[in-house]
Scaffold this motif. Structure first.
Motif, PDB file in Angstrom:
ATOM      1  N   PHE A  42       0.861  -1.180   0.000  1.00  0.00           N
ATOM      2  CA  PHE A  42       0.000   0.000   0.000  1.00  0.00           C
ATOM      3  C   PHE A  42       0.895   1.227   0.000  1.00  0.00           C
ATOM      4  N   GLN A  43       0.759   2.056  -1.043  1.00  0.00           N
ATOM      5  CA  GLN A  43       1.570   3.268  -1.167  1.00  0.00           C
ATOM      6  C   GLN A  43       0.723   4.458  -0.735  1.00  0.00           C
ATOM      7  N   ILE A  44       1.166   5.111   0.357  1.00  0.00           N
ATOM      8  CA  ILE A  44       0.400   6.203   0.955  1.00  0.00           C
ATOM      9  C   ILE A  44       1.220   7.485   0.825  1.00  0.00           C
ATOM     10  N   PRO A  45       0.754   8.454   0.016  1.00  0.00           N
ATOM     11  CA  PRO A  45       1.538   9.682  -0.185  1.00  0.00           C
ATOM     12  C   PRO A  45       1.324  10.693   0.937  1.00  0.00           C
ATOM     13  N   GLY A  46       2.174  11.705   0.968  1.00  0.00           N
ATOM     14  CA  GLY A  46       1.999  12.819   1.875  1.00  0.00           C
ATOM     15  C   GLY A  46       2.809  12.686   3.143  1.00  0.00           C
ATOM     16  N   ASN A  47       2.718  13.701   3.975  1.00  0.00           N
ATOM     17  CA  ASN A  47       3.418  13.747   5.262  1.00  0.00           C
ATOM     18  C   ASN A  47       2.399  13.515   6.370  1.00  0.00           C
ATOM     19  N   SER A  48       2.390  12.318   6.910  1.00  0.00           N
ATOM     20  CA  SER A  48       1.395  11.949   7.912  1.00  0.00           C
ATOM     21  C   SER A  48       2.062  11.778   9.266  1.00  0.00           C
ATOM     22  N   THR A  49       1.359  12.168  10.310  1.00  0.00           N
ATOM     23  CA  THR A  49       1.892  12.023  11.666  1.00  0.00           C
ATOM     24  C   THR A  49       1.568  10.675  12.268  1.00  0.00           C
ATOM     25  N   ALA A  50       0.505  10.024  11.834  1.00  0.00           N
ATOM     26  CA  ALA A  50       0.115   8.734  12.427  1.00  0.00           C
ATOM     27  C   ALA A  50      -0.710   7.938  11.437  1.00  0.00           C
ATOM     28  N   ILE A  51      -0.457   6.639  11.391  1.00  0.00           N
ATOM     29  CA  ILE A  51      -1.237   5.723  10.562  1.00  0.00           C
ATOM     30  C   ILE A  51      -1.706   4.581  11.457  1.00  0.00           C
ATOM     31  N   LYS A  52      -2.997   4.322  11.422  1.00  0.00           N
ATOM     32  CA  LYS A  52      -3.543   3.259  12.259  1.00  0.00           C
ATOM     33  C   LYS A  52      -4.482   2.395  11.425  1.00  0.00           C
ATOM     34  N   PRO A  53      -4.229   1.075  11.358  1.00  0.00           N
ATOM     35  CA  PRO A  53      -5.150   0.195  10.638  1.00  0.00           C
ATOM     36  C   PRO A  53      -6.432  -0.011  11.428  1.00  0.00           C
ATOM     37  N   VAL A  54      -7.548   0.242  10.783  1.00  0.00           N
ATOM     38  CA  VAL A  54      -8.847   0.047  11.417  1.00  0.00           C
ATOM     39  C   VAL A  54      -9.417  -1.322  11.068  1.00  0.00           C
ATOM     40  N   LYS A  55      -9.176  -1.763   9.823  1.00  0.00           N
ATOM     41  CA  LYS A  55      -9.716  -3.044   9.381  1.00  0.00           C
ATOM     42  C   LYS A  55      -8.707  -3.731   8.484  1.00  0.00           C
ATOM     43  N   ILE A  56      -8.188  -4.864   8.962  1.00  0.00           N
ATOM     44  CA  ILE A  56      -7.321  -5.701   8.136  1.00  0.00           C
ATOM     45  C   ILE A  56      -8.057  -7.006   7.906  1.00  0.00           C
ATOM     46  N   MET A  96       7.449  -1.504   6.840  1.00  0.00           N
ATOM     47  CA  MET A  96       7.136  -0.243   6.169  1.00  0.00           C
ATOM     48  C   MET A  96       8.433   0.475   5.839  1.00  0.00           C
ATOM     49  N   GLN A  97       8.336   1.327   4.848  1.00  0.00           N
ATOM     50  CA  GLN A  97       9.513   2.065   4.413  1.00  0.00           C
ATOM     51  C   GLN A  97       9.100   3.430   3.891  1.00  0.00           C
ATOM     52  N   MET A  98       9.981   4.404   4.066  1.00  0.00           N
ATOM     53  CA  MET A  98       9.770   5.711   3.452  1.00  0.00           C
ATOM     54  C   MET A  98      10.322   5.664   2.038  1.00  0.00           C
ATOM     55  N   ALA A  99       9.657   6.328   1.131  1.00  0.00           N
ATOM     56  CA  ALA A  99      10.066   6.245  -0.271  1.00  0.00           C
ATOM     57  C   ALA A  99       9.959   7.605  -0.941  1.00  0.00           C
ATOM     58  N   TYR A 100      10.891   7.826  -1.871  1.00  0.00           N
ATOM     59  CA  TYR A 100      10.888   9.007  -2.732  1.00  0.00           C
ATOM     60  C   TYR A 100      11.021   8.501  -4.166  1.00  0.00           C
ATOM     61  N   ARG A 101      10.127   8.957  -5.046  1.00  0.00           N
ATOM     62  CA  ARG A 101      10.149   8.493  -6.436  1.00  0.00           C
ATOM     63  C   ARG A 101       9.958   9.672  -7.371  1.00  0.00           C
ATOM     64  N   ASN A 102      10.588   9.550  -8.530  1.00  0.00           N
ATOM     65  CA  ASN A 102      10.424  10.554  -9.585  1.00  0.00           C
ATOM     66  C   ASN A 102       9.582   9.920 -10.689  1.00  0.00           C
ATOM     67  N   ILE A 103       8.335  10.352 -10.798  1.00  0.00           N
ATOM     68  CA  ILE A 103       7.401   9.792 -11.768  1.00  0.00           C
ATOM     69  C   ILE A 103       7.069  10.863 -12.797  1.00  0.00           C
ATOM     70  N   ASN A 104       7.618  10.692 -14.011  1.00  0.00           N
ATOM     71  CA  ASN A 104       7.392  11.646 -15.108  1.00  0.00           C
ATOM     72  C   ASN A 104       7.711  13.084 -14.689  1.00  0.00           C
ATOM     73  N   GLY A 105       8.827  13.219 -13.959  1.00  0.00           N
ATOM     74  CA  GLY A 105       9.242  14.556 -13.543  1.00  0.00           C
ATOM     75  C   GLY A 105       8.609  15.046 -12.262  1.00  0.00           C
ATOM     76  N   ASN A 106       7.633  14.299 -11.732  1.00  0.00           N
ATOM     77  CA  ASN A 106       6.977  14.674 -10.482  1.00  0.00           C
ATOM     78  C   ASN A 106       7.531  13.816  -9.350  1.00  0.00           C
ATOM     79  N   VAL A 107       7.895  14.465  -8.257  1.00  0.00           N
ATOM     80  CA  VAL A 107       8.469  13.750  -7.118  1.00  0.00           C
ATOM     81  C   VAL A 107       7.342  13.243  -6.224  1.00  0.00           C
ATOM     82  N   TRP A 108       7.322  11.922  -6.009  1.00  0.00           N
ATOM     83  CA  TRP A 108       6.349  11.315  -5.094  1.00  0.00           C
ATOM     84  C   TRP A 108       7.056  10.987  -3.789  1.00  0.00           C
TER      85      TRP A 108
END
Length: 549
Positions: A49-63, A76-88
């Motif tokens: 699951f790829q979740i963009p943005g700067n988040s302070t907390a992630i909690k699974p409600v339903k698995i 989990m891992q932090m990721a930086y990607r360059n997609i068609n010139g846009n940084v994700w």
């Protein structure tokens, strides 16, 4: 070896805290990826699951817990990607999915809260088959399948043709597309982009992954026992071995299928029937009310239903008359495949312009069609359209001039008509005299012009043949088809004048083949172009055309 931080044996709650600046997150921003959608029992694939943005907390409600699968949190891992010139930038949550038994499994959406907002992932489908033991056990591990929605239809009743690939114990890395298009003589063929889920098919106790490749829509335009299907496709197969995987290309051949096309019955066929087959209904937006003479009244007509929307004809006015002028326009239609049926919608705009006052009854707007289920001709119709036309027809009025002494001089229209007739007669006499002079000059040049015209036809014919050979050497299929169409028109005209029926049949057959390539969406390779050129040359040798010899 990957370490599992937490194992999911039922319902698990994870609390992951990330120290980024707060930002908004929407459910549509979460990307769900399943590394391999087809595995064997005992194998494992990765769910991310790829979740963009700067988040302070992630909690699974339903698995979700899926019977037959074991879902484990991997990390989990932090990721930086360059997609068609846009940084994700964001985080990726990884889970492992292990198959415990064979079947087709739907993994429901995972639900999370991100910075207090409730979001969920997309559902994914996983196909699990029994393992194939041994790689040299004589099992043919790559097969093809062609399926028809029906094998017995009426002329004009559309069909759905689907192509599938069956594989077991192999990883298909890619599909190059159709190498040779399906055979469709006697049909109109149209590509259709259809999403079909993977499935399992068991053959002689062996489970195969069943993958959808292509879908075509067929419209029969001839009757009798016809054939459709066939064709070839190139696939790339992942051949594991050593440190690097090797890829090998393989050509897959598809079967031809028999289709019985029945003629439409002649009994009770409506006079204005135009060949529409299916089941349709008509809706309209007509509203009663007064209308002034020469004003426009637009009526939107919508035809919905199932059947032949590929060549759906325009509905007609039931009671055409000289009191109302009718202008009809078509719009683009919508075609959709639902199961083994073709459904659709098409809109038409009818503009009515009354030209006489009073009540104008144009009746209904109707579409006559043949229903293959009831085997009867039926009619779809709008509500009855009656116009209450106000106003008067403008009459011709005399022109009057008044002098200062109030004497009236009346000039009537027929005086102008007489004057115009006299002027027209003078012009006609002058033109005829000049044409007689020019005819004498033209007669002297007629022989030379006739000879030059014959030479031009020969040069034109030879030029087309030379152009065909030129584009063939460049493998330009589009230009080749255009030149072949022009050349066959010359042949047909000349052969028809000589009443050579055998050569004419060959030309017509070739034109039908070119028609399929030109308008049916078919592709033609160089060997087929060479075959067509050879057939044209053989017809010319047999006929010895005057245009060429």
């Amino acid at each position: 070896m990957r370490e599992f931080i937490l194992k999911n044996t039922g319902r698990i709650y994870l609390i992951l805290s990330l120290f980024f600046a707060s930002s908004l997150l929407y459910a549509s921003d979460i990307t769900t990826e399943l590394a391999d959608r087809r595995i064997e029992v005992g194998e494992t694939t990765k769910l991310s699951f790829q979740i963009p943005g700067n988040s302070t907390a992630i909690k699974p409600v339903k698995i979700p817990s899926v019977k037959g699968l074991e879902i484990d949190y991997s990390g989990m891992q932090m990721a930086y990607r360059n997609i068609n010139g846009n940084v994700w930038r964001g985080i990726i949550l990884d889970f492992t999915v292990t198959a415990l038994r064979k079947g087709k499994f739907i993994i429901p959406p995972f639900v999370f809260t991100v910075s207090g907002k409730r979001v969920k992932s997309q559902k994914v489908t996983l196909i699990v088959t029994k393992p194939v033991y041994g790689r040299n056990d004589g099992i043919r591990r790559l097969k093809t399948e062609v399926l028809l929605s029906e094998n017995k239809v009426y002329a004009g009743e559309p069909l759905i043709l689907r192509y599938y690939m069956l594989s077991t114990g192999l990883r298909v890395a890619g599909i190059e597309g159709m190498e040779k298009n399906p055979v469709s003589k006697g049909f109109i063929l149209k590509n259709y982009d259809e999403a079909v889920d993977d499935d399992i098919k068991t053959i002689d106790g062996v489970d195969f992954f069943k993958s959808h490749l292509f879908t075509f829509l067929l419209l029969p335009i001839e009757t009798g026992m016809l054939k459709a299907g066939g064709g070839t496709v190139i696939v790339s197969i992942d051949m594991p071995g050593g440190f690097f995987n090797m890829y090998r290309q393989k050509r897959l051949t598809f079967d031809m299928l028999n289709i019985e096309v029945m003629p439409l019955p002649q009994k009770d066929k409506p006079l204005n029937f135009k060949g529409d087959v299916g089941e349709f209904n008509i809706t309209d937006d007509f509203r009663d009310g007064d209308i002034r003479i020469y004003d426009e009244k637009k009526i939107n007509i919508t035809v919905k239903g199932r059947g032949n929307f590929l060549t759906l004809s325009r509905p007609v006015i039931e009671n055409e008359n000289d009191k109302v002028k009718v202008i009809a326009e078509d719009s683009e239609g919508l075609i959709k495949v639902e199961g083994n049926s073709i459904v659709g919608e098409k809109r038409f705009v009818f503009t009515l312009i009354p030209e006489n006052p009073g009540v104008a009854d144009v009746g209904r707007i109707i579409l006559n069609y043949f229903n293959p289920d009831t085997r009867r001709y039926e009619t779809a119709a709008s509500k009855r359209i009656v116009l209450n036309v106000k106003g008067e027809v403008k009459k011709e009025r005399s022109l009057q001039f008044k002098s200062d002494e109030s004497n009236e001089y009346e000039i009537r229209p027929y005086y102008f008509i007489i004057a115009l007739s006299i002027a027209a007669g003078i012009i006609i006499v002058f033109v005829l005299r000049e044409r007689r002079k020019l005819r004498t000059i033209a007669d002297k040049k007629r022989g030379a012009d006739k000879k030059r015209t014959g030479n031009d036809e020969k040069v034109n014919f030879r030029n087309i043949m030379a152009d065909m050979e030129n584009v063939l050497s460049r493998n330009d299929s589009g230009a080749f088809i255009n030149y072949a169409h022009r050349l066959l028109n010359y042949l047909e005209k000349d052969i028809a004048q000589k009443n050579n029926s055998s050569s004419l049949e060959k030309v017509i057959k070739l034109k039908e083949e070119i028609y399929q390539y030109r308008y049916g969406g078919g592709r033609i390779d160089k060997s087929e172009m060479e075959m067509i050129l050879n057939e044209i040359n053989s017809i010319i040798e047999l006929h010895k055309m005057n245009l060429l010899f």
